[in-house]
Scaffold this motif. Sequence first.
Motif, PDB file in Angstrom:
ATOM      1  N   THR A  61       0.823  -1.213   0.000  1.00 45.74           N
ATOM      2  CA  THR A  61       0.000   0.000   0.000  1.00 45.74           C
ATOM      3  C   THR A  61       0.855   1.259   0.000  1.00 45.74           C
ATOM      4  O   THR A  61       0.598   2.206  -0.759  1.00 45.74           O
ATOM      5  N   ILE A  62       1.874   1.304   0.855  1.00 48.66           N
ATOM      6  CA  ILE A  62       2.707   2.505   0.941  1.00 48.66           C
ATOM      7  C   ILE A  62       3.564   2.647  -0.312  1.00 48.66           C
ATOM      8  O   ILE A  62       3.752   3.763  -0.822  1.00 48.66           O
ATOM      9  N   ILE A 181       6.781  10.658   6.762  1.00 53.03           N
ATOM     10  CA  ILE A 181       7.629  10.161   7.850  1.00 53.03           C
ATOM     11  C   ILE A 181       6.985   8.910   8.421  1.00 53.03           C
ATOM     12  O   ILE A 181       5.764   8.840   8.567  1.00 53.03           O
ATOM     13  N   GLY A 182       7.801   7.902   8.761  1.00 54.37           N
ATOM     14  CA  GLY A 182       7.228   6.732   9.390  1.00 54.37           C
ATOM     15  C   GLY A 182       8.212   5.618   9.632  1.00 54.37           C
ATOM     16  O   GLY A 182       9.418   5.843   9.794  1.00 54.37           O
ATOM     17  N   SER A 183       7.689   4.397   9.641  1.00 50.97           N
ATOM     18  CA  SER A 183       8.476   3.205   9.974  1.00 50.97           C
ATOM     19  C   SER A 183       8.655   2.278   8.780  1.00 50.97           C
ATOM     20  O   SER A 183       9.161   1.164   8.930  1.00 50.97           O
ATOM     21  N   MET A 198       3.261   5.139   7.470  1.00 53.68           N
ATOM     22  CA  MET A 198       3.801   6.439   7.079  1.00 53.68           C
ATOM     23  C   MET A 198       2.686   7.471   7.176  1.00 53.68           C
ATOM     24  O   MET A 198       1.524   7.178   6.852  1.00 53.68           O
ATOM     25  N   VAL A 199       3.047   8.685   7.597  1.00 57.35           N
ATOM     26  CA  VAL A 199       2.111   9.794   7.591  1.00 57.35           C
ATOM     27  C   VAL A 199       2.587  10.817   6.562  1.00 57.35           C
ATOM     28  O   VAL A 199       3.792  11.052   6.413  1.00 57.35           O
ATOM     29  N   THR A 200       1.654  11.400   5.828  1.00 59.51           N
ATOM     30  CA  THR A 200       1.941  12.398   4.793  1.00 59.51           C
ATOM     31  C   THR A 200       1.342  13.730   5.210  1.00 59.51           C
ATOM     32  O   THR A 200       0.150  13.810   5.525  1.00 59.51           O
ATOM     33  N   ALA A 355      -3.628  12.081  20.609  1.00 60.63           N
ATOM     34  CA  ALA A 355      -2.330  12.213  19.951  1.00 60.63           C
ATOM     35  C   ALA A 355      -1.916  10.879  19.332  1.00 60.63           C
ATOM     36  O   ALA A 355      -2.415   9.803  19.706  1.00 60.63           O
ATOM     37  N   ALA A 356      -1.000  10.986  18.380  1.00 53.01           N
ATOM     38  CA  ALA A 356      -0.418   9.797  17.739  1.00 53.01           C
ATOM     39  C   ALA A 356       1.038  10.100  17.416  1.00 53.01           C
ATOM     40  O   ALA A 356       1.388  11.241  17.087  1.00 53.01           O
ATOM     41  N   TRP A 357       1.871   9.070  17.500  1.00 55.29           N
ATOM     42  CA  TRP A 357       3.284   9.211  17.188  1.00 55.29           C
ATOM     43  C   TRP A 357       3.667   8.125  16.191  1.00 55.29           C
ATOM     44  O   TRP A 357       3.257   6.966  16.325  1.00 55.29           O
ATOM     45  N   ILE A 358       4.455   8.517  15.194  1.00 51.09           N
ATOM     46  CA  ILE A 358       4.800   7.600  14.112  1.00 51.09           C
ATOM     47  C   ILE A 358       6.222   7.906  13.650  1.00 51.09           C
ATOM     48  O   ILE A 358       6.591   9.080  13.515  1.00 51.09           O
ATOM     49  N   GLY A 359       7.032   6.878  13.439  1.00 48.33           N
ATOM     50  CA  GLY A 359       8.412   7.117  13.026  1.00 48.33           C
ATOM     51  C   GLY A 359       9.247   5.866  13.027  1.00 48.33           C
ATOM     52  O   GLY A 359       8.725   4.743  12.991  1.00 48.33           O
TER      53      GLY A 359
END
Length: 409
Positions: A61-62, A181-183, A198-200, A355-359
């Motif tokens: 997907t990504i 940014i993401g994993s 990933m977040v865009t 909140a959310a954290w992604i990386g």
Amino acid sequence: MRRMGWVCAVLLVVLVGTSLERAGDLGAADPAGASVPASAHDSFTVTRAMTMNDPTRHRGTIARQLRTYIEHTPSGATISILSFYLSSSITWPALRAAYQRGVHVRAVLYGGPAGTPMAGVSSEGVKLAELIRQGRDHGRRGSWVVWTRRTARGVDATGTVMHAKVWQFSRVGRTRKVTMIGSYNNGDPPDARAYSAMVTLTDPRLYADAQSMFVAAAKDRRDGRNPQRRFSGDGWDLYYFPSTPITPENDPVLERLQSIPGNADTRMVISMYSMQGRRGAWLARRLAAMVERGAHLTLVVGPDVSGSVVRTLGRAGATLEDGCWRTGRKRSPYAYTHDKEMTATWVADGVRHHAAWIGSDDWGNGSGGSQSDQATIGLYSTWAYQRLTRLLAPQIAHEPDRLGRCDPL
């Protein structure tokens, strides 16, 4: 660090020393006449998005999202790639076509202990470097590939890597300054095996701050006494590692957890590939204390979460979910979480927060976490919380939860 997943694979491959390009024009401006065209015919726009690679249902997907963005990047625009490696058969044809139509492609990739191309792991990265080398032979400028020696901005200790996953586009269709940014490691093997997100975003300040770290990483040398960097903007904050040293006093994750009340109004979900070492222990102790005071925690236990962390959180009453599952497939017998993601909702001063954290930051103090290049963004909105909660739901719903060990390779 006891086991580093993909890093182990990287350190075992044969390093290929050809087609290295060290980007002598790192600071050079785009050549004259290479300004981004109006592209009035391209009505494509980018809006905020969060995407998960699901190897069991929606693999690739990504990679397909990246392909779409690359296909809509006009001639004269720039794609900046900060990635552990490139080995995706989905994105590579689009990158090649983009370069050939005049897009500037700049990449900082992990180059092993010697800082050289790694055909066995970053196969498409090697192809990209060769494509750019051929273009330079014909006078083309503005594109380059840097292969980092271990870390890009940190101390080149044994096992340290350029582990961040950040893609930036100066323009996609009608949208300028796009940052992802993401994993997600960009490759066919992780598409087939690993949950990752990933977040865009299209925030100009975020784009500029992430670009500053991209430029620093491209120099491939230690970035100050302690290379940890933090940035913030409207509804977000961002940190970059390495952090040498990492301590409870300067750990952004511990700071995050200490800012969230440990009571019954707090709910947290964490999906974590790796959590170990001294840092993993102090984070586990903080989480356990929050749970013991009434907070609800669900942890998806990835392949490299240490047994001591599992015991600490299990005794406190956290809900532990299996993050590594047998698939029954011969070529990819395991699916596992490669996420380093977290959601939280809590009440402070009578107001509910989300909140959310992604990386890319694995929660350890070793080479797969704080000593290597990482980038993690925090998003403070109901949208980010709800979206990541929905994306993590399949991992939580999976049964059975045996918490068995597995080798994701």
